[in-house]
Design an enzyme around this catalytic site. Sequence first.
Site, PDB file in Angstrom:
ATOM      1  N   THR A  20      26.122  -7.348 -26.200  1.00 32.08           N
ATOM      2  CA  THR A  20      26.328  -8.708 -26.741  1.00 32.08           C
ATOM      3  C   THR A  20      25.935  -9.629 -25.628  1.00 32.08           C
ATOM      4  OG1 THR A  20      27.912 -10.365 -27.377  1.00 32.08           O
ATOM      5  CG2 THR A  20      28.718  -8.622 -25.963  1.00 32.08           C
ATOM      6  N   LYS A  72      30.793 -15.704 -24.361  1.00 32.93           N
ATOM      7  CA  LYS A  72      29.830 -16.797 -24.372  1.00 32.93           C
ATOM      8  C   LYS A  72      28.663 -16.352 -25.251  1.00 32.93           C
ATOM      9  CE  LYS A  72      26.501 -17.814 -22.089  1.00 32.93           C
ATOM     10  NZ  LYS A  72      25.235 -17.343 -22.661  1.00 32.93           N
ATOM     11  N   THR A 121      27.744 -21.732 -21.326  1.00 36.09           N
ATOM     12  CA  THR A 121      26.495 -22.290 -20.780  1.00 36.09           C
ATOM     13  C   THR A 121      26.038 -23.393 -21.734  1.00 36.09           C
ATOM     14  OG1 THR A 121      25.219 -20.527 -21.838  1.00 36.09           O
ATOM     15  CG2 THR A 121      25.824 -20.210 -19.543  1.00 36.09           C
TER      16      THR A 121
END
Lengths: 423, 423
Positions: free
Chosen positions: B190, B179, B153
């Site tokens: 996470t 990511k 992202t």
Amino acid sequence: MQFKFIEGGVAAAEGFTASGVLNKIKASRTTFDTALIFSDALCNAAGVFTQNRVKAECVKFTKNQIADGKAQAVIMNSGNANACTGAQGYENARKEADAVASRLKIDAGNVLVCSTGVIGQQLPVEKILNGLDESVAKLSKTGNVEARQAIMTTDTKYKEVALETEIGGKNVRMGTMAKGSGMIHINLGTMLSVVTTDCAISAEMLEKALKKSVAGTYNCVSVDGDTSTNDTLLILANGMAGNAEIVSEGAEFDAFCEALDTLNTQMAKKIAADGEGATRLVTCNVVGADNVENARGLAKAVICSNLVKAAFFGADANWGRILDAMGYSGFFFTPEKTSVSFLSREGAKRYFDDGDVNGGKENSIKVFDHGVPLNFDEEKAKKILLEEAVEILVELEDGSAKGTAWGCDLTYDYVKINGDYRT
Amino acid sequence: MQFKFIEGGVAAAEGFTASGVLNKIKASRTTFDTALIFSDALCNAAGVFTQNRVKAECVKFTKNQIADGKAQAVIMNSGNANACTGAQGYENARKEADAVASRLKIDAGNVLVCSTGVIGQQLPVEKILNGLDESVAKLSKTGNVEARQAIMTTDTKYKEVALETEIGGKNVRMGTMAKGSGMIHINLGTMLSVVTTDCAISAEMLEKALKKSVAGTYNCVSVDGDTSTNDTLLILANGMAGNAEIVSEGAEFDAFCEALDTLNTQMAKKIAADGEGATRLVTCNVVGADNVENARGLAKAVICSNLVKAAFFGADANWGRILDAMGYSGFFFTPEKTSVSFLSREGAKRYFDDGDVNGGKENSIKVFDHGVPLNFDEEKAKKILLEEAVEILVELEDGSAKGTAWGCDLTYDYVKINGDYRT
């Protein structure tokens, strides 16, 4: 409670005087840096202090000084925190207290010492001692104007408020000043703050009132999540209003607490609004929670989130970050029964001298309704969020408890003030 | 453990393939936005998920899917988090799983679904379904290159690492991609992360290994204190390495855990180094603590402090803020027996592809020694702190436990990425 805001700050109450002098504790300082507050009569006193394991030497010293519930003078300096300075730092605090007591002809055990500024450098105590004659000579009923300036560090505005009310058939005055700005976080005493009052109240009830008030005021403010080594909130009551001393709970104690809450709430807002680099005051009100602890915990999580704070800098109606912060806070709520709105008043100022945020017409926009995103007018939302004082209203249906927390946006200037020594 | 880093990421292990396609989930996207990972054989599987009370619909769905300890494919998208989207969001996740299963001719109960991106908008699931033929057709052993890109992202670098080691006399491969970037905080599963391995290990031991590993790796990373609604870490083991299945603790389980820790530690560092707006990786090592919980807690408090983070942006050796953060963390240490140093290697890069931070000569400077500030060379300190990967070493004398946490600096760009829509 009937009350009116008055002038005079920490010198507003009967028998209290204050002063500020420039001792160049930091060589570059051009405004006052040392404040002195004095009461003609011995005061009952109480304090709350930082919960940081690393406590400044002046905090350790002042905790010992106030343990007997008595005080008559407070000396405060900016420019040096007297923190991480070991035995010499503690001794320097004692030297200050001894010298102040000798000048004011009071008991050395009744002088409190507060410091704020850089951590890890020895306090240049001789400078303060050399300036003491001036500090004492300047003590006056209008000295609050100098004193409130002397404790400012990166604050851009002084923080002061005072009020008058009736307790036990007597006019009672109560005033306060504080420094805020950075290293401001919940679960602290506060930054440096002093409350003075001429109300007659026992040391025991004073401490009770202080702790109760802090939970919903100073402990609901956050600028950057850092609890400092020096946070101190002191209250001194000299009894000169002449009311029968408050020694137990009841109507008079309640009135006292309400007055104290009024002052501390104003100060909490002022500290949040003047957070380092802040461009707007962000208030989060949570209503309909199942208990006060959850309501306050959720409100605090929202105003502490860096992502929420950055979104407010950009006037972005990013309710997702609000839900996210509530979600990880660990405090209970039911997402499916949660609604979120943004509110502001046209022309509201984040700085306010009359005791509250004022302004024109109130505008509001609901963006999330019972767990479901709403299609809202983004232009209208932006207009609301561009005001200088903005409220997040979180409506739950888990109960009837309320909680409020105050914070500010996260801006380029916060980074600049605390990090950018390269430009 | 003997091991070597290898190419291939999530497709490195025997039997695993991956792909990435562009479905324009966000209209402006120009790189891949949908990743598919597939194993030829049914896998034992485990996952850890966000502890946020607000869980994305795909998280709720995938938790249910993986409850039986089995999985064979994972579909992941960026551009939309499928969070706060209610029953329709959950149904969209199911539609994805059903369509993937039908294309791959596997059981719909063995497809896991992950999403990341904006909160509160319905996932344009038709776009993903329309792209599925391409997703399946492109599955290959080098598809990790596309897949690792598809889940990015605001990440500026892909996060991927794989290794080969020997377990039970067989070559075992293990690979991962993730990511990171924003909304990264400790006490989470996470952000999105998948680990694949051809090791034979039971679902029960897989879960045990995962939880143990996360405590010292992903749960020791923070970018901005925000735990997202979508955090998910999945591990799939298809057993194709041919080792005897690990079904209990022992040397083989330990080797498996060590391999997993190695990968997750690398990923933790990569995520911290690529935190939104970050210019440097900040590692805090605490040694000499009385137990691991305190060591990790103290290290995390340091790298989570906005003031510490801002100081690192300015390459300012402000140890006072480090002591302050440790002090308010609530974790035990003895300030009087605390020493603080800064370390870096000349030319170290915060991004590193060989599995560790490398560079020239190591430089270090002690700034605080047994509770006492040192007069240190500020020029030398600045030189050390200007490197892209910097370590804070906190030496305690309370015991022999160690803990490490990874973070980054707080910069203008963090504010810009998350707040400034006005420029």
